[in-house]
Design a protein around this motif. Structure first.
Motif, short mmCIF file in Angstrom:
data_model
loop_
_atom_site.label_atom_id
_atom_site.label_comp_id
_atom_site.label_asym_id
_atom_site.label_seq_id
_atom_site.Cartn_x
_atom_site.Cartn_y
_atom_site.Cartn_z
N LEU A 141 10.14 -9.54 5.88
CA LEU A 141 9.60 -8.97 4.43
C LEU A 141 8.76 -7.48 4.68
N THR A 142 8.24 -7.40 5.53
CA THR A 142 7.40 -5.96 5.77
C THR A 142 8.40 -4.91 6.12
N CYS A 144 11.61 -4.77 5.00
CA CYS A 144 12.17 -4.53 3.54
C CYS A 144 11.32 -3.80 2.86
N ILE A 145 10.13 -4.07 2.82
CA ILE A 145 9.06 -3.23 1.96
C ILE A 145 8.73 -2.01 2.32
N GLU A 146 8.63 -1.82 3.72
CA GLU A 146 8.64 -0.35 4.33
C GLU A 146 9.80 0.59 4.03
N VAL A 149 9.26 1.59 0.64
CA VAL A 149 8.39 2.68 0.20
C VAL A 149 8.95 4.00 1.04
N TRP A 161 0.63 1.67 1.70
CA TRP A 161 1.43 0.96 2.61
C TRP A 161 0.83 1.14 4.16
#
Length: 286
Positions: A141-142, A144-146, A149, A161
């Motif tokens: 998950l991190t 994909c989020i990073e 961002v 972030w």
């Protein structure tokens, strides 16, 4: 008659010998301003000039001090980030050595501590599932989020972030990985009698975890501080009114590290589900 003429000539003679009303070139008329007032005005003018000069020097000093203060703030912030990263890496090193020692003792010497034999198998199983879920889900998950961002090129979002990533690591990923490894070792003790006599896929899982930890520490944690400094600098430029800012390169380069970490997670779950060496032989043993 003569007396009348005399009275007529006397005023004329008086006028003839009277001083001229025009000012002689050699004479100087007194100034219309008194001497005391002139001195006061002169001193006031000098004082005003000195005050203006003092204010100008004071403004120049403020202009010089302001950048120095800004540089001092940036330097102290950078020092704080470096110091926090050093502390984090030291703590991670202590944690890594401790968990690795725990696994190696159980792998080469047998069950340790012996009290783990008394824990019900379902407790270890539940802990292992929850820890593995949080660990693997947190890594994917991190990542994909990073990536989202970084692609946004939004300075406030980037700063938020990278300011919170260490919190996610310390509160979710590391504890979840710790629980997963300890409970996995407990499962091998309860189910098989110990990690040293467990099926081959169990050892493969733990060695993959150790490889993941080495990769994560070398490529992810070591770049978090640099990325945060670059993002803070980007945010400062954004506050100053600069536009069309691009995501720092160190942030973009982190995506490769994160993707490799995700492959480690996929490999771990593949070992747990497919159980190579148990359900089917390892390819190199076939």
């Amino acid at each position: 008659m003569r007396s009348g003429l005399l009275f007529t000539l006397l005023p004329m003679a008086a006028l003839a010998f009277a001083p001229s009303s025009r000012t002689s070139p050699s004479m100087t008329l007194p100034s219309s301003t008194p001497v005391g007032v002139s001195d006061v005005l002169s001193r006031s003018s000098k004082s005003s000039t000195q005050v203006n000069l003092f204010n100008t020097k004071k403004e120049e000093a403020q202009l010089v001090v302001a950048p120095m203060e800004e540089l001092s703030v940036e330097s102290s912030e950078g020092d704080w980030v470096d110091e926090s990263k050093k502390i984090e890496l030291i703590a991670l090193g202590v944690w890594g050595i401790s968990i690795s020692a725990f696994i190696l003792i159980n792998n080469f010497s047998g069950p340790w501590p012996l009290a783990m034999k008394q824990v019900p198998e379902r407790v270890f199983f539940l802990s292992h599932m929850v820890g593995g879920m949080l660990f693997g889900g947190g890594i994917i998950l991190t990542t994909c989020i990073e990536r989202l961002v970084a692609k946004s090129q939004n300075p406030p979002v980037l700063q938020f972030w990278f300011d919170k990533v260490p919190v996610l690591d310390s509160l979710i990923v590391v504890p979840a990985l710790t629980v997963s490894m300890i409970s996995g070792t407990g499962l091998s003790i309860v189910r098989y009698g110990g990690l040293n006599v467990a099926p081959p896929h169990v050892g493969a899982i733990f060695w993959t975890l150790i490889a993941f930890l080495s990769w994560w520490a070398a490529t992810d944690l070591t770049t978090q501080g640099t990325a945060l400094q670059a993002v803070n600098q980007m945010y400062a430029q954004y506050v100053d009114g600069e536009e069309d800012l691009e995501t720092p390169q160190v942030v973009v380069d982190r995506h490769l590290s994160n993707v490799v970490s995700c492959f480690f997670v996929v490999m771990l779950y593949s070992f747990m589900v497919l159980k190579p060496g148990t359900l089917f032989p390892f390819p190199w043993n076939a």
